[in-house]
Design a protein around this motif. Structure first.
Motif, mmCIF file in Angstrom:
data_model
loop_
_atom_site.group_PDB
_atom_site.id
_atom_site.type_symbol
_atom_site.label_atom_id
_atom_site.label_comp_id
_atom_site.label_asym_id
_atom_site.label_seq_id
_atom_site.Cartn_x
_atom_site.Cartn_y
_atom_site.Cartn_z
ATOM 1 N N ASP A 1 37.448 38.796 50.646
ATOM 2 C CA ASP A 1 38.790 38.213 50.790
ATOM 3 C C ASP A 1 39.548 38.241 49.469
ATOM 4 N N ALA A 2 38.862 37.914 48.384
ATOM 5 C CA ALA A 2 39.511 37.932 47.063
ATOM 6 C C ALA A 2 39.972 39.342 46.711
ATOM 7 N N GLY A 3 39.123 40.330 46.974
ATOM 8 C CA GLY A 3 39.496 41.717 46.692
ATOM 9 C C GLY A 3 40.676 42.178 47.526
ATOM 10 N N GLU A 4 40.683 41.818 48.799
ATOM 11 C CA GLU A 4 41.787 42.211 49.677
ATOM 12 C C GLU A 4 43.103 41.582 49.232
ATOM 13 N N LYS A 5 43.065 40.317 48.855
ATOM 14 C CA LYS A 5 44.287 39.634 48.401
ATOM 15 C C LYS A 5 44.776 40.200 47.074
ATOM 16 N N LEU A 6 43.851 40.494 46.174
ATOM 17 C CA LEU A 6 44.233 41.071 44.887
ATOM 18 C C LEU A 6 44.820 42.466 45.082
ATOM 19 N N LEU A 7 44.214 43.256 45.922
ATOM 20 C CA LEU A 7 44.715 44.604 46.213
ATOM 21 C C LEU A 7 46.099 44.553 46.871
ATOM 22 N N ALA A 8 46.300 43.603 47.765
ATOM 23 C CA ALA A 8 47.608 43.451 48.413
ATOM 24 C C ALA A 8 48.671 43.001 47.409
ATOM 25 N N ALA B 1 36.040 45.659 49.236
ATOM 26 C CA ALA B 1 37.462 45.472 49.528
ATOM 27 C C ALA B 1 38.352 46.412 48.718
ATOM 28 N N VAL B 2 38.035 46.604 47.443
ATOM 29 C CA VAL B 2 38.921 47.416 46.594
ATOM 30 C C VAL B 2 38.512 48.880 46.558
ATOM 31 N N GLY B 3 37.360 49.204 47.087
ATOM 32 C CA GLY B 3 36.924 50.587 47.220
ATOM 33 C C GLY B 3 36.825 51.346 45.908
ATOM 34 N N ASP B 4 37.441 52.507 45.867
ATOM 35 C CA ASP B 4 37.355 53.385 44.689
ATOM 36 C C ASP B 4 37.994 52.780 43.446
ATOM 37 N N ALA B 5 38.788 51.745 43.599
ATOM 38 C CA ALA B 5 39.427 51.099 42.450
ATOM 39 C C ALA B 5 38.481 50.117 41.741
ATOM 40 N N TYR B 6 37.249 49.989 42.262
ATOM 41 C CA TYR B 6 36.298 49.064 41.642
ATOM 42 C C TYR B 6 35.819 49.624 40.313
ATOM 43 N N GLY B 7 35.963 48.812 39.263
ATOM 44 C CA GLY B 7 35.517 49.225 37.935
ATOM 45 C C GLY B 7 34.042 48.942 37.737
ATOM 46 N N GLN B 8 33.705 47.659 37.671
ATOM 47 C CA GLN B 8 32.316 47.259 37.476
ATOM 48 C C GLN B 8 32.216 45.749 37.555
ATOM 49 N N THR B 9 30.979 45.260 37.573
ATOM 50 C CA THR B 9 30.718 43.830 37.463
ATOM 51 C C THR B 9 30.503 43.531 35.983
ATOM 52 N N GLN C 1 45.047 50.254 39.392
ATOM 53 C CA GLN C 1 44.080 51.334 39.537
ATOM 54 C C GLN C 1 42.637 50.914 39.327
ATOM 55 N N ARG C 2 42.400 49.746 38.724
ATOM 56 C CA ARG C 2 41.024 49.348 38.426
ATOM 57 C C ARG C 2 40.882 47.838 38.555
ATOM 58 N N PHE C 3 39.809 47.400 39.242
ATOM 59 C CA PHE C 3 39.515 45.983 39.436
ATOM 60 C C PHE C 3 38.081 45.700 38.979
ATOM 61 N N TYR C 4 37.862 44.510 38.436
ATOM 62 C CA TYR C 4 36.550 44.117 37.925
ATOM 63 C C TYR C 4 36.130 42.791 38.527
ATOM 64 N N CYS C 5 34.850 42.627 38.736
ATOM 65 C CA CYS C 5 34.299 41.372 39.230
ATOM 66 C C CYS C 5 33.624 40.669 38.064
ATOM 67 N N LEU C 6 34.035 39.433 37.803
ATOM 68 C CA LEU C 6 33.451 38.648 36.715
ATOM 69 C C LEU C 6 32.311 37.811 37.270
ATOM 70 N N ASP C 7 31.106 38.048 36.768
ATOM 71 C CA ASP C 7 29.903 37.340 37.223
ATOM 72 C C ASP C 7 29.640 36.171 36.281
ATOM 73 N N HIS C 8 29.908 34.970 36.747
ATOM 74 C CA HIS C 8 29.718 33.748 35.960
ATOM 75 C C HIS C 8 28.327 33.165 36.147
ATOM 76 N N CYS C 9 27.479 33.816 36.891
ATOM 77 C CA CYS C 9 26.212 33.205 37.292
ATOM 78 C C CYS C 9 24.991 34.021 36.877
ATOM 79 N N GLY C 10 25.160 34.922 35.950
ATOM 80 C CA GLY C 10 24.008 35.655 35.433
ATOM 81 C C GLY C 10 23.268 36.486 36.456
ATOM 82 N N GLY C 11 23.980 37.039 37.433
ATOM 83 C CA GLY C 11 23.345 37.903 38.419
ATOM 84 C C GLY C 11 22.680 37.163 39.562
ATOM 85 N N CYS C 12 22.986 35.876 39.742
ATOM 86 C CA CYS C 12 22.368 35.157 40.855
ATOM 87 C C CYS C 12 22.857 35.734 42.184
ATOM 88 N N THR C 13 22.095 35.488 43.213
ATOM 89 C CA THR C 13 22.320 36.100 44.514
ATOM 90 C C THR C 13 23.747 35.917 45.014
#
Length: 185
Positions: free
Chosen positions: A124-131, A161-169, A137-149
């Motif tokens: 949902d966050a990715g879809e709203k950001l993309l809209a 959600a952002v598809g090919d525009a995904y940069g990295q975590t 052209q590039r989106f990133y996911c910020l991991d605040h939890c050290g890779g937790c599940t």
């Protein structure tokens, strides 16, 4: 109860305050363990906190002074295993809060999950950001939890959600404001 939120993380302050209030209003003795802020831990999903949660769950759900009910976040499969082997195996009703809903649902043994579906939250966050920014052209996911599940699932949903525009975590170092800013930069 037990959670992966340490004392230094202010996100958890209202959660603990609400639990205290609910226990008081219900005349329930509450033992809601919270990891000590003096730890060197920088992320909520690090192995140090997983080990602490597993140990705390074992102490609360086995032996002579077991709890009557348990609630916990699930930030790692080891925590899920500890809850099943110690709480559920001893007939202690257990509820999952905040994180780990997907793991809890797959297990099928817990009374309830209170929180959001991690994958769908990220999606949902990715879809709203993309809209909101269709020319980005590039989106990133910020991991605040050290890779937790839960964050792995959130970032996977965000990426879908952002598809090919995904940069990295990006793993966030939240040990200080400067470290946090440096992680994002």
């Amino acid at each position: 109860g037990v959670s992966h939120g340490n004392e230094a993380d202010k996100f958890w302050d209202p959660v603990y305050a609400a639990a205290d209030r609910a226990a008081m209003d219900s005349s329930v003795d509450l033992d809601f363990a919270r990891y000590d802020e003096s730890s060197t831990l920088t992320g909520q999903g690090g192995q140090e906190i997983v080990d602490w949660m597993v140990d705390t769950i074992e102490k609360m759900c086995t032996g002579d002074n077991t709890v009557d009910g348990m609630f916990s976040t699930i930030n790692d499969v080891a925590v899920l295993t500890a809850l099943k082997a110690n709480c559920l195996a001893n007939g202690i009703p257990t509820v999952i809060i905040n994180a780990g809903g997907n793991l809890a649902q797959e297990s099928g043994s817990f009374l309830h999950f209170i929180g959001a579906d991690d994958y769908n939250t990220g999606k949902d966050a990715g879809e709203k950001l993309l809209a909101a920014c269709p020319t980005c052209q590039r989106f990133y996911c910020l991991d605040h939890c050290g890779g937790c599940t839960s964050w792995t699932d959130r970032c996977r949903g965000f990426e879908d959600a952002v598809g090919d525009a995904y940069g990295q975590t990006i793993q966030i170092d939240d040990s200080s404001e400067d470290a946090y800013i440096a992680s994002v930069e």
